[in-house]
Design an enzyme around this catalytic site. Structure first.
Site: not given
Ligand code: WQD
Length: 330
Positions: A116, A140, A144
């Protein structure tokens, strides 16, 4: 080619299983269905319900003889990992060590491992390439990165060859609509948006609009799950052709903001998709975008389905169908 896909009933795992089946491989899925779903299983693939913490089962399945193992079975909620690290230590780290030990015991050489972008933590430069410092910000991401270090030792000491595929933000669904399993209680952006569009969730909470980005909201590198699946096939072939291991980023190299994703979803779904700006989510960097040059050079990999419209359209195809079936039109 006989392949065992551990975690193959999950979101990414089922797309990998589909790609391997399309390639004519023999596929067996091992999954404990804690996150994976039966509806993601394919009739052409064998299925064993089992847990990577159950060493006897693991060894008996691996002893049947496989050309390669693909391992995507992990807990992946960054926030939860900071509250329940023990759950992530046991499942992600111990579970992977069980797989590695069973591979050594049964003489299986090749492992494609789901890593990841979380191994990098806060970016010190962009785009992030594989030489970027690895300082994971959540447990997490730490699991990894630690697993990647175990893989290197097992390569040195036991001749294992591994591909550590550092996914950026996986999104979208099979363009041919063959996979319909929806993540339960998703926290990731696109599934949350889709649930609002389907009428199952009231609104999208935008975690902060005061970031140093063009529209103030978080920017991420979203990569289509079908592009990810292709990379697993290319990585396996690379290891078999060169007898080398590899660690590569898998990202679209395009940054998409939260508001861009929401606006695209409103346009494609025709739904209002209400949203509300709330405070930042702790630990969220402003922007994460990959350099996937190495995957291009070593594997000939290129993201082909990862434009924002395809990501949203393929996801909406599934969410809309499921919501129509469930009669929950919004
Ligand atoms: C994306 C963007 C949030 C939800 C995570 C894990 C990473 C990987 C992918 C496994 C950010 C914004 C999100 C919401 C929002 N997982 N957001 N409202 O955090 O980039 O990565 O998932 O491998 O390890 O950390 O993904 O989809 O949670 O967020 O504003 O309800 O969307 O702040 O900017 P993230 P995400």
């Amino acid at each position: 080619m006989r392949t065992l896909i551990i975690g193959g009933a999950g979101y990414i795992g089922s797309h990998v299983a589909r790609r391997f089946l399309d390639e004519g491989f023999r596929v067996c899925v091992l999954d404990n269905l804690s996150l994976g779903q039966r509806e993601n299983l394919f009739a052409e693939a064998e299925f064993v319900e089992g847990d990577i913490l159950d060493i006897p089962t693991l060894e008996s399945v691996l002893a049947r003889g496989w050309d390669a193992v693909v391992h995507l079975a992990a807990f992946k909620a960054a926030g939860e990992s900071m509250v329940k690290p023990e759950k992530y230590s046991v499942n992600n780290i111990t579970g992977t060590l069980n797989i590695l030990n069973a591979m050594v015991k049964t003489g299986i050489k090749y492992l494609v491992f789901s890593s990841s972008a979380a191994v990098y933590g806060e970016p010190s430069y962009l785009p992030i390439d594989e030489s970027h410092p690895t300082n994971p910000e959540n447990y997490y991401g730490f699991t990894k990165l630690e697993i990647e270090r175990f893989l290197s030792w097992y390569e040195k000491l036991k001749g294992i060859r591994f591909s550590a595929l550092r996914y950026f933000n996986a999104a979208g669904y099979d363009p041919e609509n063959r996979i319909q399993g929806l993540e339960k209680n998703p926290a990731n952006l696109l599934p949350v948006i889709m649930e609002v569009a389907a009428g199952w969730r009231e609104k999208v909470q935008v975690f902060g609009n005061d970031y140093p980005t063009p529209d103030g909201t978080g920017v991420r590198d979203y990569v289509h799950v079908t592009d990810l699946a292709e990379a697993h096939l290319l990585a396996l072939r690379y290891m078999m052709d060169t007898d080398k291991s590899l660690t590569v980023n898998l990202g679209s190299e395009q940054g998409i903001s939260v508001l861009q994703m929401i606006e695209t979803a409103r346009r494609i779904t025709g739904k209002p998709i209400p949203s509300e700006i709330v405070g930042r989510r702790p630990g969220d960097p402003a922007k994460l975008v990959a350099s996937s040059t190495l995957a291009g050079t070593l594997l000939g990999w290129k993201a082909r389905f990862s434009d924002v419209d395809t990501l949203v359209r393929t996801a909406w195809n599934v969410y809309n169908q499921v919501s129509q079936r469930a009669g929950k039109t919004s």
